[in-house]
Design a protein around this motif. Structure first.
Motif, PDB file in Angstrom:
ATOM      1  N   LYS A 117       0.811  -1.210   0.000  1.00 18.43           N
ATOM      2  CA  LYS A 117       0.000   0.000   0.000  1.00 18.43           C
ATOM      3  C   LYS A 117       0.852   1.271   0.000  1.00 18.43           C
ATOM      4  CE  LYS A 117      -3.916  -2.123   2.304  1.00 18.43           C
ATOM      5  NZ  LYS A 117      -4.755  -2.149   3.495  1.00 18.43           N
ATOM      6  N   ARG A 118       2.155   1.176  -0.188  1.00 19.35           N
ATOM      7  CA  ARG A 118       2.990   2.378  -0.219  1.00 19.35           C
ATOM      8  C   ARG A 118       2.617   3.230  -1.429  1.00 19.35           C
ATOM      9  NH1 ARG A 118       8.922   0.189   1.502  1.00 19.35           N
ATOM     10  NH2 ARG A 118       8.400  -0.126   3.669  1.00 19.35           N
ATOM     11  N   LEU A 119       2.759   4.517  -1.240  1.00 24.25           N
ATOM     12  CA  LEU A 119       2.382   5.451  -2.300  1.00 24.25           C
ATOM     13  C   LEU A 119       3.518   5.598  -3.310  1.00 24.25           C
ATOM     14  CD1 LEU A 119       0.745   8.236  -0.118  1.00 24.25           C
ATOM     15  CD2 LEU A 119      -0.423   6.475  -1.420  1.00 24.25           C
ATOM     16  N   SER A 120       3.122   5.817  -4.521  1.00 24.61           N
ATOM     17  CA  SER A 120       4.117   6.102  -5.564  1.00 24.61           C
ATOM     18  C   SER A 120       4.600   7.540  -5.373  1.00 24.61           C
ATOM     19  CB  SER A 120       3.494   5.917  -6.941  1.00 24.61           C
ATOM     20  OG  SER A 120       2.486   6.881  -7.141  1.00 24.61           O
ATOM     21  N   PRO A 121       5.718   7.912  -5.978  1.00 28.85           N
ATOM     22  CA  PRO A 121       6.220   9.292  -5.817  1.00 28.85           C
ATOM     23  C   PRO A 121       5.209  10.346  -6.278  1.00 28.85           C
ATOM     24  CG  PRO A 121       7.913   7.902  -6.754  1.00 28.85           C
ATOM     25  CD  PRO A 121       6.667   7.081  -6.680  1.00 28.85           C
ATOM     26  N   GLU A 122       4.460  10.068  -7.345  1.00 27.84           N
ATOM     27  CA  GLU A 122       3.471  11.035  -7.825  1.00 27.84           C
ATOM     28  C   GLU A 122       2.343  11.212  -6.807  1.00 27.84           C
ATOM     29  OE1 GLU A 122       4.236   8.240  -9.781  1.00 27.84           O
ATOM     30  OE2 GLU A 122       5.779   9.296 -10.935  1.00 27.84           O
ATOM     31  N   GLU A 123       1.866  10.079  -6.246  1.00 27.66           N
ATOM     32  CA  GLU A 123       0.794  10.141  -5.247  1.00 27.66           C
ATOM     33  C   GLU A 123       1.272  10.864  -3.998  1.00 27.66           C
ATOM     34  OE1 GLU A 123      -1.836   6.129  -6.102  1.00 27.66           O
ATOM     35  OE2 GLU A 123       0.071   5.927  -5.011  1.00 27.66           O
ATOM     36  N   LEU A 124       2.505  10.655  -3.629  1.00 26.32           N
ATOM     37  CA  LEU A 124       3.078  11.307  -2.457  1.00 26.32           C
ATOM     38  C   LEU A 124       3.173  12.818  -2.686  1.00 26.32           C
ATOM     39  CD1 LEU A 124       4.225  10.828   0.337  1.00 26.32           C
ATOM     40  CD2 LEU A 124       6.459  10.452  -0.684  1.00 26.32           C
ATOM     41  N   ALA A 125       3.573  13.230  -3.885  1.00 23.95           N
ATOM     42  CA  ALA A 125       3.657  14.653  -4.198  1.00 23.95           C
ATOM     43  C   ALA A 125       2.277  15.293  -4.156  1.00 23.95           C
ATOM     44  CB  ALA A 125       4.314  14.846  -5.564  1.00 23.95           C
ATOM     45  N   ASP A 126       1.264  14.594  -4.717  1.00 18.77           N
ATOM     46  CA  ASP A 126      -0.108  15.125  -4.688  1.00 18.77           C
ATOM     47  C   ASP A 126      -0.610  15.267  -3.248  1.00 18.77           C
ATOM     48  OD1 ASP A 126      -0.234  15.275  -7.427  1.00 18.77           O
ATOM     49  OD2 ASP A 126      -1.247  13.323  -7.681  1.00 18.77           O
ATOM     50  N   LEU A 127      -0.329  14.292  -2.443  1.00 22.69           N
ATOM     51  CA  LEU A 127      -0.757  14.326  -1.040  1.00 22.69           C
ATOM     52  C   LEU A 127      -0.073  15.464  -0.305  1.00 22.69           C
ATOM     53  CD1 LEU A 127      -2.436  12.918   1.157  1.00 22.69           C
ATOM     54  CD2 LEU A 127      -0.448  11.497   1.626  1.00 22.69           C
ATOM     55  N   ASN A 128       1.201  15.661  -0.541  1.00 20.32           N
ATOM     56  CA  ASN A 128       1.962  16.733   0.090  1.00 20.32           C
ATOM     57  C   ASN A 128       1.396  18.083  -0.337  1.00 20.32           C
ATOM     58  OD1 ASN A 128       3.882  18.006   1.574  1.00 20.32           O
ATOM     59  ND2 ASN A 128       5.547  17.679   0.123  1.00 20.32           N
ATOM     60  N   LYS A 129       1.069  18.239  -1.636  1.00 18.82           N
ATOM     61  CA  LYS A 129       0.511  19.488  -2.158  1.00 18.82           C
ATOM     62  C   LYS A 129      -0.832  19.781  -1.494  1.00 18.82           C
ATOM     63  CE  LYS A 129      -0.863  21.622  -6.500  1.00 18.82           C
ATOM     64  NZ  LYS A 129      -1.082  21.390  -7.925  1.00 18.82           N
ATOM     65  N   THR A 130      -1.673  18.772  -1.361  1.00 19.74           N
ATOM     66  CA  THR A 130      -2.983  18.933  -0.738  1.00 19.74           C
ATOM     67  C   THR A 130      -2.835  19.363   0.718  1.00 19.74           C
ATOM     68  OG1 THR A 130      -3.815  17.161  -2.173  1.00 19.74           O
ATOM     69  CG2 THR A 130      -5.185  17.776  -0.307  1.00 19.74           C
ATOM     70  N   CYS A 131      -1.899  18.754   1.428  1.00 20.28           N
ATOM     71  CA  CYS A 131      -1.684  19.099   2.852  1.00 20.28           C
ATOM     72  C   CYS A 131      -1.209  20.535   2.991  1.00 20.28           C
ATOM     73  CB  CYS A 131      -0.677  18.144   3.468  1.00 20.28           C
ATOM     74  SG  CYS A 131      -1.328  16.491   3.729  1.00 20.28           S
ATOM     75  N   THR A 132      -0.295  20.968   2.141  1.00 22.58           N
ATOM     76  CA  THR A 132       0.197  22.348   2.239  1.00 22.58           C
ATOM     77  C   THR A 132      -0.901  23.343   1.897  1.00 22.58           C
ATOM     78  OG1 THR A 132       1.198  21.952   0.060  1.00 22.58           O
ATOM     79  CG2 THR A 132       2.682  22.098   1.945  1.00 22.58           C
ATOM     80  N   GLU A 133      -1.755  23.017   0.908  1.00 19.57           N
ATOM     81  CA  GLU A 133      -2.867  23.904   0.572  1.00 19.57           C
ATOM     82  C   GLU A 133      -3.823  24.040   1.749  1.00 19.57           C
ATOM     83  OE1 GLU A 133      -4.687  22.274  -2.928  1.00 19.57           O
ATOM     84  OE2 GLU A 133      -3.035  22.918  -4.232  1.00 19.57           O
ATOM     85  N   LYS A 134      -4.139  22.918   2.424  1.00 25.15           N
ATOM     86  CA  LYS A 134      -5.052  22.964   3.583  1.00 25.15           C
ATOM     87  C   LYS A 134      -4.407  23.710   4.737  1.00 25.15           C
ATOM     88  CE  LYS A 134      -7.861  18.960   2.604  1.00 25.15           C
ATOM     89  NZ  LYS A 134      -8.435  17.734   3.113  1.00 25.15           N
ATOM     90  N   ALA A 135      -3.103  23.575   4.905  1.00 21.98           N
ATOM     91  CA  ALA A 135      -2.412  24.300   5.967  1.00 21.98           C
ATOM     92  C   ALA A 135      -2.436  25.777   5.676  1.00 21.98           C
ATOM     93  CB  ALA A 135      -0.986  23.790   6.100  1.00 21.98           C
ATOM     94  N   GLY A 136      -2.298  26.158   4.420  1.00 24.11           N
ATOM     95  CA  GLY A 136      -2.358  27.575   4.041  1.00 24.11           C
ATOM     96  C   GLY A 136      -3.734  28.157   4.278  1.00 24.11           C
ATOM     97  N   GLU A 137      -4.777  27.366   3.961  1.00 22.42           N
ATOM     98  CA  GLU A 137      -6.141  27.841   4.191  1.00 22.42           C
ATOM     99  C   GLU A 137      -6.402  28.058   5.683  1.00 22.42           C
ATOM    100  OE1 GLU A 137      -8.754  24.957   2.459  1.00 22.42           O
ATOM    101  OE2 GLU A 137      -8.080  25.378   0.417  1.00 22.42           O
ATOM    102  N   LYS A 138      -5.905  27.191   6.514  1.00 21.69           N
ATOM    103  CA  LYS A 138      -6.099  27.319   7.966  1.00 21.69           C
ATOM    104  C   LYS A 138      -5.342  28.524   8.488  1.00 21.69           C
ATOM    105  CE  LYS A 138      -7.151  22.591   9.238  1.00 21.69           C
ATOM    106  NZ  LYS A 138      -6.774  21.442  10.050  1.00 21.69           N
ATOM    107  N   ALA A 139      -4.177  28.807   7.912  1.00 21.09           N
ATOM    108  CA  ALA A 139      -3.388  29.959   8.342  1.00 21.09           C
ATOM    109  C   ALA A 139      -4.079  31.261   7.988  1.00 21.09           C
ATOM    110  CB  ALA A 139      -1.996  29.903   7.720  1.00 21.09           C
ATOM    111  N   GLN A 140      -4.807  31.300   6.859  1.00 22.84           N
ATOM    112  CA  GLN A 140      -5.522  32.519   6.433  1.00 22.84           C
ATOM    113  C   GLN A 140      -6.728  32.768   7.327  1.00 22.84           C
ATOM    114  OE1 GLN A 140      -6.489  32.007   2.329  1.00 22.84           O
ATOM    115  NE2 GLN A 140      -4.368  32.329   1.633  1.00 22.84           N
ATOM    116  N   VAL A 141      -7.338  31.717   7.839  1.00 21.24           N
ATOM    117  CA  VAL A 141      -8.535  31.864   8.675  1.00 21.24           C
ATOM    118  C   VAL A 141      -8.122  32.348   9.998  1.00 21.24           C
ATOM    119  CG1 VAL A 141     -10.392  30.648   9.828  1.00 21.24           C
ATOM    120  CG2 VAL A 141      -9.735  29.996   7.526  1.00 21.24           C
TER     121      VAL A 141
END
Length: 141
Positions: A117-141
């Protein structure tokens, strides 16, 4: 007759003044001896009583231990009837070994599933991007 002879010899050896003092000291020595003898007898009876109590306690402890072993065997799914506690302990330990081997096999299979079930490098990059976007949204609020 013999007592009279002994008393006459004691009178001659110690004299009439020392004889009453000697009789008192012999009497007190005999009294102390009797007291010590009774104390020793009581101590021996106490020791015997203590020994009996300890034996009874050991028997009760052994019976309680046997009951615990039988309860453990019943919990492990082993029929304890007609078996000695030593036999039950061996059977329990063998069952525990086989169960621990089964658990280890299940754990190793789970580990295999985790590696699949390990993630491929592309899936890992997408997951990392999603997490940073959500962290940015929380920082703006």
């Amino acid at each position: 007759m013999e007592i009279v002879v002994v008393l006459v010899i004691a009178l001659i050896l110690f004299g009439p003044n020392k004889l009453p003092e000697l009789a008192r000291s012999v009497g007190s020595a005999i009294g102390e001896f009797k007291i010590a003898q009774k104390a020793a007898e009581f101590d021996l009876s106490d020791i015997e009583k203590y020994s009996k109590e300890q034996n009874e306690k050991k028997k009760a402890d052994a019976k309680a231990l046997d009951n615990k072993i039988k309860a453990m065997a019943a919990e492990a799914g082993i029929d304890p009837e007609g078996k000695k506690p030593e036999e039950l302990l061996v059977m329990i330990s063998e069952k525990m070994k086989t169960e621990s081997i089964a658990v280890e096999k299940n754990e190793s299979e789970s580990e295999k599933e985790m590696t699949v079930k390990r993630l491929s490098p592309e899936e890992l990059a997408d997951l990392n991007k999603t997490c940073t976007e959500k962290a940015g949204e929380k920082a703006q609020v």
